[in-house]
Design an enzyme around this catalytic site. Structure first.
Site, mmCIF file in Angstrom:
data_model
loop_
_atom_site.group_PDB
_atom_site.id
_atom_site.type_symbol
_atom_site.label_atom_id
_atom_site.label_comp_id
_atom_site.label_asym_id
_atom_site.label_seq_id
_atom_site.Cartn_x
_atom_site.Cartn_y
_atom_site.Cartn_z
ATOM 1 N N CYS A 269 38.438 49.063 28.244
ATOM 2 C CA CYS A 269 37.356 49.998 28.752
ATOM 3 C C CYS A 269 37.293 51.196 27.927
ATOM 4 O O CYS A 269 37.545 51.297 26.845
ATOM 5 C CB CYS A 269 37.614 50.805 30.209
ATOM 6 S SG CYS A 269 36.094 51.051 31.382
ATOM 7 N N HIS A 357 35.982 45.093 32.917
ATOM 8 C CA HIS A 357 37.454 44.927 33.024
ATOM 9 C C HIS A 357 37.875 42.946 33.540
ATOM 10 O O HIS A 357 37.354 43.016 35.005
ATOM 11 C CB HIS A 357 37.590 45.574 34.292
ATOM 12 C CG HIS A 357 37.413 47.007 34.095
ATOM 13 N ND1 HIS A 357 39.047 47.586 34.192
ATOM 14 C CD2 HIS A 357 36.921 48.391 34.444
ATOM 15 C CE1 HIS A 357 38.591 49.082 33.815
ATOM 16 N NE2 HIS A 357 37.587 48.946 33.911
ATOM 17 N N GLU A 359 40.747 42.016 34.592
ATOM 18 C CA GLU A 359 41.184 41.937 35.678
ATOM 19 C C GLU A 359 40.376 41.736 37.157
ATOM 20 O O GLU A 359 40.907 41.654 37.468
ATOM 21 C CB GLU A 359 42.327 42.197 35.673
ATOM 22 C CG GLU A 359 42.251 44.169 36.248
ATOM 23 C CD GLU A 359 41.418 45.194 35.687
ATOM 24 O OE1 GLU A 359 40.735 44.486 33.845
ATOM 25 O OE2 GLU A 359 40.545 46.230 35.703
HETATM 26 N N1 LIG Z 1 37.380 52.817 33.060
HETATM 27 C C1 LIG Z 1 37.496 53.078 32.179
HETATM 28 O O1 LIG Z 1 39.125 52.960 31.181
HETATM 29 C C2 LIG Z 1 36.853 54.595 32.315
HETATM 30 C C3 LIG Z 1 36.458 54.356 30.243
HETATM 31 C C4 LIG Z 1 36.582 56.408 30.376
HETATM 32 N N2 LIG Z 1 36.948 57.597 30.869
HETATM 33 C C5 LIG Z 1 34.909 56.351 30.211
HETATM 34 O O2 LIG Z 1 34.536 56.748 31.728
HETATM 35 O O3 LIG Z 1 34.247 55.965 30.387
#
Ligand SMILES: NC(=O)CC[C@H](N)C(=O)O
Length: 390
Positions: A269, A357, A359
């Site tokens: 992410c 994600h 996980e």
């Molecule tokens: N879950 C995250 O790591 C989000 C990454 C970043 N803050 C976004 O909104 O795109």
């Protein structure tokens, strides 16, 4: 029955919704986003990537299973506020230790319920995520709107440092046995040492790394590359986190320095966005983001099996595909809903990352294989380095 306390929600476009308060009293201003997951409200609320945001849950009933400390993704709720259709004050679940309203009250998080979350979500989907405010004390929409308009946009905000740890520590907790879908042989063997750069890490990522046999050293977001390399890690992990990835300039510089170290790296992410930025990519703000448990991603790289993974996602920014033309990375996965970048890998080095994600706490486990891939790439890299040295 106690009378319900009035509360209002005001969006930056001036729309006002009236509901009732739950959780803490007060006022919360932030970016209003929606999450479509039908389970996992506690994991969402404690995910540090939601910092600065007021989350609308499209799931119409929240609180039914209460709050269970083992399900926390960090040490407290991280969302700035919660918007719900209906809240259950009396949870019914043997694991529950506290009701959701009591938990939010204890952590001073303001909630509003009784909102037509379907109408609100349709608005955010057609106009885009925007700032908003919820309040139990400012019940005049014009007054609250003035505060909402004065709030900064999510674009340009570096929130990773504040969400990070302020000390270096080792993480050893594993996920419970029900999580182990991999052949036990994959989970044994020499422990790989991973330095995990914490930009606002979710605990389940650390648990999955530990379950895959890694020794995990968690370091703050501003840790310099030399310090990270001083642990002689077999691999480096870049975590998820809140805010605008392009604003995490120090993290991007660290990632650039680490690229030169020839170590396996894995990003999730925000970590994926930072790796992409460090390899010459650009990011942009998505209109309303991807937040939910059923986002389809497909590996479209040459020779990939093109399997579609149903994934858990939470992001408001994404890498731009075109920015990778002259990059040392290739795009691998795409999000099949809007064809945005969902994964990449380095052309020659054992470095890869995903926007979603693996996980998946909560969510489907289709992408758990990526942890195994990271461990295998570390083992292979270590063996190759030994052979070269011999
Ligand atoms: N879950 C995250 O790591 C989000 C990454 C970043 N803050 C976004 O909104 O795109």
């Amino acid at each position: 029955m106690a009378t319900k306390q009035a509360a209002i929600l005001v969006l930056a476009d001036g729309t006002c919704y009236r509901g009732y308060a739950f959780g803490a009293s007060g006022t919360a201003i932030g970016e209003v986003v929606f999450n479509t997951g039908m389970t996992g409200y506690q994991e969402v609320m404690t995910d540090p990537s939601y910092r600065g945001q007021i989350v609308t849950f499209t799931c119409p009933e929240l609180g039914n299973t209460g709050v269970t400390p083992e399900d926390d993704e960090s040490d407290r709720p991280q969302v700035r506020g919660v918007i719900a259709r209906n809240i259950t004050a009396l949870p019914s679940n043997w694991r529950s230790r506290q009701s959701l309203p009591d938990y939010l009250k204890a952590h001073n998080v303001v909630g509003i319920a009784g909102i037509d979350t379907r109408a609100l979500t349709r608005k955010l989907r057609s106009l885009g995520a925007m700032n908003g405010g919820i309040s139990t004390e400012i019940l005049d929409p014009e007054v609250l709107l003035a505060k909402v308009k004065a709030a900064p946009s999510m674009q340009g905000q570096n929130l990773a440092q504040a969400a990070s740890t302020d000390r270096i520590y080792e993480w050893a907790d594993k996920t419970i046995p029900e999580w182990e879908f991999t052949e036990p042989s994959q989970l044994t063997g020499e422990a790989m040492t991973v330095v995990a750069i914490d930009f606002g890490v979710k605990r389940n990522i650390l648990r999955r790394l530990a379950s895959y046999g890694c020794r995990v050293i968690v370091v703050p977001a501003d840790t310099p590359a030399e310090k990270i390399l001083s642990y002689n890690p077999d691999g480096i992990f870049l975590s998820n986190g809140p805010g605008d990835p392009a604003a995490v300039t120090q993290g991007i510089e660290t990632a650039k320095a680490l690229l030169a170290a020839d170590k396996p790296m894995f990003g999730i992410c925000l970590g994926h966005q930072i790796l992409g930025l460090s390899m010459g990519g650009d990011t942009f703000k998505l209109k309303f983001g991807h937040r939910g448990l059923n986002q389809p991603a497909q590996n479209q790289a040459e020779n990939a099996d093109r399997r579609v993974e149903i994934t858990s996602q939470n992001h408001g920014f994404a890498l731009t595909g075109e920015s990778f033309e002259a990059s040392p990375a290739i795009l691998t996965h795409i999000n099949l809903n809007d064809r945005t970048v969902a994964g990449l890998e380095h052309k020659t080095l054992p470095i890869f990352s995903v926007q979603y994600h693996p996980e998946a706490s909560p969510g489907p486990h289709d992408a758990d294989y990526l942890f195994e891939r990271f461990v295998n790439s570390m083992r292979e890299h270590k063996n190759n380095s030994k052979q070269v040295a011999a």
